[in-house]
Design a protein around this motif. Structure first.
Motif, PDB file in Angstrom:
ATOM      1  N   GLU A 157       0.829  -1.205   0.000  1.00 41.35           N
ATOM      2  CA  GLU A 157       0.000   0.000   0.000  1.00 41.35           C
ATOM      3  C   GLU A 157       0.860   1.251   0.000  1.00 41.35           C
ATOM      4  N   ASN A 158       1.858   1.284   0.886  1.00 40.96           N
ATOM      5  CA  ASN A 158       2.736   2.446   0.940  1.00 40.96           C
ATOM      6  C   ASN A 158       3.599   2.564  -0.313  1.00 40.96           C
ATOM      7  N   ASN A 159       3.990   1.420  -0.885  1.00 44.00           N
ATOM      8  CA  ASN A 159       4.824   1.468  -2.083  1.00 44.00           C
ATOM      9  C   ASN A 159       4.071   2.112  -3.243  1.00 44.00           C
ATOM     10  N   LYS A 160       2.782   1.801  -3.362  1.00 49.36           N
ATOM     11  CA  LYS A 160       1.978   2.432  -4.418  1.00 49.36           C
ATOM     12  C   LYS A 160       1.942   3.945  -4.234  1.00 49.36           C
ATOM     13  N   LYS A 161       1.853   4.396  -2.984  1.00 47.41           N
ATOM     14  CA  LYS A 161       1.806   5.837  -2.711  1.00 47.41           C
ATOM     15  C   LYS A 161       3.164   6.486  -3.004  1.00 47.41           C
ATOM     16  N   TRP A 162       4.261   5.769  -2.711  1.00 47.36           N
ATOM     17  CA  TRP A 162       5.589   6.272  -3.083  1.00 47.36           C
ATOM     18  C   TRP A 162       5.655   6.492  -4.591  1.00 47.36           C
ATOM     19  N   ILE A 163       5.220   5.465  -5.345  1.00 43.00           N
ATOM     20  CA  ILE A 163       5.276   5.546  -6.807  1.00 43.00           C
ATOM     21  C   ILE A 163       4.405   6.687  -7.319  1.00 43.00           C
ATOM     22  N   ASP A 164       3.209   6.832  -6.747  1.00 46.18           N
ATOM     23  CA  ASP A 164       2.328   7.930  -7.170  1.00 46.18           C
ATOM     24  C   ASP A 164       2.997   9.289  -6.960  1.00 46.18           C
ATOM     25  N   THR A 165       3.672   9.440  -5.819  1.00 46.10           N
ATOM     26  CA  THR A 165       4.359  10.699  -5.523  1.00 46.10           C
ATOM     27  C   THR A 165       5.512  10.926  -6.492  1.00 46.10           C
ATOM     28  N   MET A 166       6.253   9.878  -6.798  1.00 46.33           N
ATOM     29  CA  MET A 166       7.367   9.991  -7.736  1.00 46.33           C
ATOM     30  C   MET A 166       6.873  10.308  -9.146  1.00 46.33           C
ATOM     31  N   GLU A 167       5.725   9.762  -9.509  1.00 47.88           N
ATOM     32  CA  GLU A 167       5.165  10.090 -10.825  1.00 47.88           C
ATOM     33  C   GLU A 167       4.730  11.551 -10.888  1.00 47.88           C
ATOM     34  N   SER A 168       4.296  12.082  -9.750  1.00 48.49           N
ATOM     35  CA  SER A 168       3.990  13.514  -9.693  1.00 48.49           C
ATOM     36  C   SER A 168       5.262  14.332  -9.932  1.00 48.49           C
ATOM     37  N   LEU A 169       6.377  13.889  -9.361  1.00 47.40           N
ATOM     38  CA  LEU A 169       7.660  14.551  -9.622  1.00 47.40           C
ATOM     39  C   LEU A 169       8.016  14.474 -11.106  1.00 47.40           C
ATOM     40  N   SER A 170       7.769  13.318 -11.705  1.00 49.63           N
ATOM     41  CA  SER A 170       8.052  13.139 -13.132  1.00 49.63           C
ATOM     42  C   SER A 170       7.275  14.141 -13.973  1.00 49.63           C
ATOM     43  N   GLN A 171       6.005  14.329 -13.624  1.00 47.00           N
ATOM     44  CA  GLN A 171       5.170  15.282 -14.368  1.00 47.00           C
ATOM     45  C   GLN A 171       5.700  16.704 -14.237  1.00 47.00           C
TER      46      GLN A 171
END
Length: 325
Positions: A207-221
């Motif tokens: 669950e937390n890993n998905k949230k990490w990835i979501d945050t990193m994808e926001s950085l990518s954007q």
């Protein structure tokens, strides 16, 4: 008329002096506690250097550790002993989605319960027992990886006299995106032909890993938006976590995913790999070691050293005190 003008000037001057005195007192009344993982002497020095400019306006302390009761207690009490009544606690951690962040909140009275998987004491174990008057040798602990782990049976929040505000972790703050893009640009020569892999440590839970990835994808954007404004976006940016501390099957799968993505991206262009770690301490180099035998660009540079981390701390402190007021 001249007398009235002199009186008015005197009143305005007096008022200005009072306002300056109030402002100075307010600055002296505020403290900043910076929380960070901690590591080698060099790792820790970079945190202290980033915090140094804040001392012009606030009392500043640093507490190293993963939600460590003792180091946080010492930092808070050191500020209170200097007459501080308002403290902004800045969390220099990559992500908010971690039991470390949850336990920080609990220890500061901002959360009612410990995280589902509490963080043990990895340092200052004997000092904690002495502080709490624990004489018997509790069994809630073990040794591993060169550390002595100890989980108190009834860990309580830290008693506080000062008012405290807890600010968010680095997450997808624009400062993080700006630093990461600088690291990428140092390795980039043809953005439209380059696939970027942003790689972070990551948590254990899915669950937390998905949230990490979501945050990193926001950085990518954010990075791609900056690139578009300045000319050419990168071909694509992927976000991955290596999950070093997860169970072995999870760790091995993360390693396989990373290698596969680098290999496939390299078949149709260049590959740039950047670590999303706060400071250099060895963990980031393990990312490159995991990719041995593959072609990719890599500098290993972490977020620190960079003056923008000081900007992040200052902005966090300003927002924290604004929230408090």
């Amino acid at each position: 008329m001249k007398l009235q003008t002199r009186n008015l000037t005197h009143i305005l001057t007096s008022l200005l002096l009072v306002l300056c005195a109030v402002s100075t007192t307010a600055a002296q009344d505020t403290g900043v506690l910076i929380l960070a993982h901690g590591g080698s002497e060099e790792w820790n020095d970079l945190i202290h250097e980033a915090a140094e400019p804040l001392k012009a306006n606030h009392k500043v302390e640093v507490a190293f550790g993963m939600a460590n009761y003792v180091s946080m207690h010492h930092g808070l009490k050191a500020l209170e002993e200097q007459g501080v009544s308002k403290i902004a606690v800045v969390q220099l951690f990559i992500s908010s989605y971690s039991p470390i962040i949850e336990q920080n909140a609990y220890l500061l009275g901002k959360r009612d319960s410990l995280p589902e998987t509490p963080m043990p004491l990895m340092h200052h174990v004997d000092e904690y027992k002495e502080m709490m008057g624990i004489e018997e040798e509790e069994t809630a602990g073990h040794h591993g990886g060169g550390h002595r782990f100890y989980m108190p049976k009834n860990l309580q929040p830290i008693p506080l006299e000062a008012e405290v505000v807890l600010t968010p972790a680095l997450d997808d703050h624009p400062v993080v995106a700006e630093i990461l893009n600088k690291r990428i640009q140092e390795l980039s020569s043809d953005p439209a032909n380059e696939t970027v892999l942003m790689v972070a440590h990551g948590p254990n839970s899915e669950e937390n890993n998905k949230k990490w990835i979501d945050t990193m994808e926001s950085l990518s954007q954010k990075i791609q938006s900056t690139q578009a404004d300045n000319g050419t976006p990168y071909k694509q940016i992927f976000a991955l976590t290596v999950r070093d501390d997860a169970p072995e099957p999870v760790f091995e799968q993360a390693k396989a995913n990373l290698r596969t993505l680098v290999r496939q991206a390299g078949q149709n262009g260049e590959v740039i790999v950047v670590p999303l770690f706060l400071s250099s301490g060895g963990r980031e180099q393990a990312v490159a070691q995991r990719l041995e035998g593959l072609d990719f660009e890599w500098s290993g540079k972490t977020l620190l050293p960079d003056p923008l981390i000081t900007d992040f701390i200052q902005k966090s402190v300003k927002a924290g005190f604004a929230e408090m007021n």
